[in-house]
Write an enzyme that holds these catalytic residues in place. Sequence first.
Site, PDB file in Angstrom:
ATOM      1  N   PHE A  17      69.043  66.356 123.057  1.00 36.48           N
ATOM      2  CA  PHE A  17      68.920  67.744 122.555  1.00 36.48           C
ATOM      3  C   PHE A  17      70.277  68.403 122.357  1.00 36.48           C
ATOM      4  O   PHE A  17      70.493  69.560 122.757  1.00 36.48           O
ATOM      5  CB  PHE A  17      68.070  68.601 123.504  1.00 36.48           C
ATOM      6  CG  PHE A  17      66.594  68.328 123.485  1.00 36.48           C
ATOM      7  CD1 PHE A  17      66.007  67.482 122.549  1.00 36.48           C
ATOM      8  CD2 PHE A  17      65.758  68.932 124.419  1.00 36.48           C
ATOM      9  CE1 PHE A  17      64.640  67.243 122.551  1.00 36.48           C
ATOM     10  CE2 PHE A  17      64.387  68.711 124.429  1.00 36.48           C
ATOM     11  CZ  PHE A  17      63.824  67.856 123.495  1.00 36.48           C
TER      12      PHE A  17
ATOM     13  N   ASN B  51      68.496  56.207 119.916  1.00 38.00           N
ATOM     14  CA  ASN B  51      69.331  57.382 120.194  1.00 38.00           C
ATOM     15  C   ASN B  51      69.065  57.899 121.596  1.00 38.00           C
ATOM     16  O   ASN B  51      67.959  57.779 122.127  1.00 38.00           O
ATOM     17  CB  ASN B  51      69.109  58.483 119.145  1.00 38.00           C
ATOM     18  CG  ASN B  51      68.005  59.459 119.526  1.00 38.00           C
ATOM     19  OD1 ASN B  51      68.225  60.429 120.254  1.00 38.00           O
ATOM     20  ND2 ASN B  51      66.793  59.174 119.046  1.00 38.00           N
TER      21      ASN B  51
ATOM     22  N   ASN C  55      65.041  61.591 126.263  1.00 42.33           N
ATOM     23  CA  ASN C  55      66.457  61.739 126.610  1.00 42.33           C
ATOM     24  C   ASN C  55      66.794  62.969 127.432  1.00 42.33           C
ATOM     25  O   ASN C  55      67.965  63.228 127.697  1.00 42.33           O
ATOM     26  CB  ASN C  55      67.300  61.714 125.329  1.00 42.33           C
ATOM     27  CG  ASN C  55      67.109  60.416 124.571  1.00 42.33           C
ATOM     28  OD1 ASN C  55      67.161  59.348 125.167  1.00 42.33           O
ATOM     29  ND2 ASN C  55      66.854  60.501 123.277  1.00 42.33           N
ATOM     30  N   THR C  56      65.787  63.767 127.802  1.00 49.81           N
ATOM     31  CA  THR C  56      65.999  64.863 128.749  1.00 49.81           C
ATOM     32  C   THR C  56      65.201  64.502 129.999  1.00 49.81           C
ATOM     33  O   THR C  56      63.969  64.450 129.946  1.00 49.81           O
ATOM     34  CB  THR C  56      65.515  66.207 128.153  1.00 49.81           C
ATOM     35  OG1 THR C  56      66.314  66.517 127.010  1.00 49.81           O
ATOM     36  CG2 THR C  56      65.651  67.335 129.170  1.00 49.81           C
TER      37      THR C  56
ATOM     38  N   SER D  22      60.655  63.994 124.096  1.00 54.72           N
ATOM     39  CA  SER D  22      61.937  63.299 124.007  1.00 54.72           C
ATOM     40  C   SER D  22      62.149  62.488 125.280  1.00 54.72           C
ATOM     41  O   SER D  22      61.954  63.001 126.383  1.00 54.72           O
ATOM     42  CB  SER D  22      63.086  64.290 123.851  1.00 54.72           C
ATOM     43  OG  SER D  22      64.310  63.612 124.079  1.00 54.72           O
TER      44      SER D  22
ATOM     45  N   ASN E 134      56.856  60.653 118.882  1.00 55.11           N
ATOM     46  CA  ASN E 134      58.315  60.618 119.039  1.00 55.11           C
ATOM     47  C   ASN E 134      58.790  59.154 119.165  1.00 55.11           C
ATOM     48  O   ASN E 134      58.014  58.224 118.940  1.00 55.11           O
ATOM     49  CB  ASN E 134      58.696  61.446 120.272  1.00 55.11           C
ATOM     50  CG  ASN E 134      60.045  62.126 120.128  1.00 55.11           C
ATOM     51  OD1 ASN E 134      61.028  61.483 119.765  1.00 55.11           O
ATOM     52  ND2 ASN E 134      60.116  63.413 120.407  1.00 55.11           N
TER      53      ASN E 134
ATOM     54  N   LYS F 208      54.151  67.825 119.858  1.00 54.08           N
ATOM     55  CA  LYS F 208      54.662  66.482 119.553  1.00 54.08           C
ATOM     56  C   LYS F 208      54.639  65.615 120.800  1.00 54.08           C
ATOM     57  O   LYS F 208      55.224  65.981 121.825  1.00 54.08           O
ATOM     58  CB  LYS F 208      56.079  66.565 118.988  1.00 54.08           C
ATOM     59  CG  LYS F 208      56.614  65.213 118.520  1.00 54.08           C
ATOM     60  CD  LYS F 208      57.829  65.378 117.645  1.00 54.08           C
ATOM     61  CE  LYS F 208      58.383  64.040 117.188  1.00 54.08           C
ATOM     62  NZ  LYS F 208      59.562  64.208 116.336  1.00 54.08           N
TER      63      LYS F 208
HETATM   64  C1  LIG Z   1      68.828  60.218 115.946  1.00 59.74           C
HETATM   65  C2  LIG Z   1      67.450  60.804 116.183  1.00 59.74           C
HETATM   66  C3  LIG Z   1      67.331  62.085 116.700  1.00 59.74           C
HETATM   67  C4  LIG Z   1      66.067  62.628 116.936  1.00 59.74           C
HETATM   68  N1  LIG Z   1      65.969  63.906 117.413  1.00 59.74           N
HETATM   69  C5  LIG Z   1      64.753  64.463 117.599  1.00 59.74           C
HETATM   70  C6  LIG Z   1      64.636  65.803 118.054  1.00 59.74           C
HETATM   71  O1  LIG Z   1      65.625  66.506 118.263  1.00 59.74           O
HETATM   72  N2  LIG Z   1      63.387  66.290 118.243  1.00 59.74           N
HETATM   73  C7  LIG Z   1      62.248  65.567 117.980  1.00 59.74           C
HETATM   74  O2  LIG Z   1      61.143  66.079 118.149  1.00 59.74           O
HETATM   75  N3  LIG Z   1      62.330  64.290 117.537  1.00 59.74           N
HETATM   76  C8  LIG Z   1      63.549  63.733 117.338  1.00 59.74           C
HETATM   77  N4  LIG Z   1      63.635  62.446 116.866  1.00 59.74           N
HETATM   78  C9  LIG Z   1      62.390  61.663 116.642  1.00 59.74           C
HETATM   79  C10 LIG Z   1      61.924  61.697 115.187  1.00 59.74           C
HETATM   80  O3  LIG Z   1      61.563  62.996 114.795  1.00 59.74           O
HETATM   81  C11 LIG Z   1      60.705  60.766 114.987  1.00 59.74           C
HETATM   82  O4  LIG Z   1      59.633  61.225 115.789  1.00 59.74           O
HETATM   83  C12 LIG Z   1      61.003  59.316 115.359  1.00 59.74           C
HETATM   84  O5  LIG Z   1      62.319  58.964 114.976  1.00 59.74           O
HETATM   85  C13 LIG Z   1      60.028  58.323 114.733  1.00 59.74           C
HETATM   86  O6  LIG Z   1      60.069  58.397 113.316  1.00 59.74           O
HETATM   87  P1  LIG Z   1      60.906  57.336 112.407  1.00 59.74           P
HETATM   88  O7  LIG Z   1      60.528  55.974 112.839  1.00 59.74           O
HETATM   89  O8  LIG Z   1      60.520  57.661 110.997  1.00 59.74           O
HETATM   90  O9  LIG Z   1      62.336  57.636 112.672  1.00 59.74           O
HETATM   91  C14 LIG Z   1      64.900  61.875 116.636  1.00 59.74           C
HETATM   92  C15 LIG Z   1      65.033  60.593 116.101  1.00 59.74           C
HETATM   93  C16 LIG Z   1      66.281  60.046 115.868  1.00 59.74           C
HETATM   94  C17 LIG Z   1      66.389  58.657 115.276  1.00 59.74           C
END
Ligand SMILES: Cc1cc2nc3c(=O)[nH]c(=O)nc-3n(C[C@H](O)[C@H](O)[C@H](O)COP(=O)(O)O)c2cc1C
Length: 353
Positions: free
Chosen positions: A111, A107, A183-184, A181, A244, A215
């Site tokens: 934000f 992704n 992405n910022t 993140s 993350n 985080k």
């Molecule tokens: C589509 C998407 C959006 C995410 N948005 C955020 C976010 O807004 N803030 C954040 O701290 N982590 C965000 N994450 C990261 C997740 O909280 C997590 O740290 C990461 O996906 C790893 O866990 P997983 O393998 O179980 O998905 C996002 C992940 C995905 C896939």
Amino acid sequence: MAFYHPILFRLDAERAHTLTIAALGAWGKAGTPLAPSVPRLATTVAGIAFPNPVGLAAGVDKDGRAIDSFFGLGFGSVEIGTLTPVPQPGNPKPRIFRLPEDRAVINRLGFNNGGLDAALSRVCSPAKAGAQAGSPPSRGNKVLGINVGANKDASDRTADYVHGVTRAAPHADYITINISSPNTPGLRDLQHGAALRDLLAACTTAKGTTPIFLKVAPDLEPADIDDIARAALDNRIDALIVNNTTISRPGLRSANAKETGGLSGAPLAPLARQRLSDFRKATGAAIPLISVGGVDSGAEAYARLRAGASLVQLYTALVYEGPGLPARILRELDALLKRDGFTTVGDAVGVDA
Ligand SMILES: Cc1cc2nc3c(=O)[nH]c(=O)nc-3n(C[C@H](O)[C@H](O)[C@H](O)COP(=O)(O)O)c2cc1C
């Protein structure tokens, strides 16, 4: 996030996600819990009583539209956000990509969110001293985290975090400062040196009595890990969320593997396990760790706990395994703890570290 379903998977990933959250939001008001509470799984971390150690990671329900539904699926904690002071649209679409052969997602949302105030208006206040008069009813023993970030065009990013912490503190069981993140642009720079120390000092002053979690990204050098651990200890951060998404691309097979953004899901698991171990060593086990990245079963959750995580969170496995996943993980975890003679989940934390 959309659960695996032949029809939903034919839709664009973000459209399917929006539909799923809307459906869950409607179901939450009438739904009944899918997972019974299990005394063995209850655990206290950073002074917060969690009914079980399996949490919904940030990003699934950014705007807090379906909190009750996610608790209903069995999650012991739900982390909403990332929320920024001012609403923002995020990056151009498409910006979420499924990698089915890898059981992963990339992704680059950036934000996108409706702003902190709009989400707070949907949140029930916890039953805690100082809750404002007229606030909505308590969530009982369910734990709500609020994850805060900075607007993309903020002139002073630290000020955005302080604003978020100050506004969220009366409504959250814990607050997460998300500086990880990918992405910022430039956000991850806050993970280093004086910028990190200034940010943490300012946020810990603003938080009042609400616990504050940090985080971190998985894409860190050993020196960064030591630096973050030291800054977290010095500023009495209550827990570290490790980690993350990653900008690395470990041996992917799916057509979308070359998309730009953060990778999550199964291919992130080895790196997440490594970072859990790294932060355990770097902090001397003095700060609770929350392991995130590729957790998809009771066995994997159990392994993370034994390796030193006090809690786990997940996102991507829910996409591929469906809404029954949290209840299944709780059943499996309970059986594994029982098999190995642990009376509480806390007794298993770090036994392999
Ligand atoms: C589509 C998407 C959006 C995410 N948005 C955020 C976010 O807004 N803030 C954040 O701290 N982590 C965000 N994450 C990261 C997740 O909280 C997590 O740290 C990461 O996906 C790893 O866990 P997983 O393998 O179980 O998905 C996002 C992940 C995905 C896939």
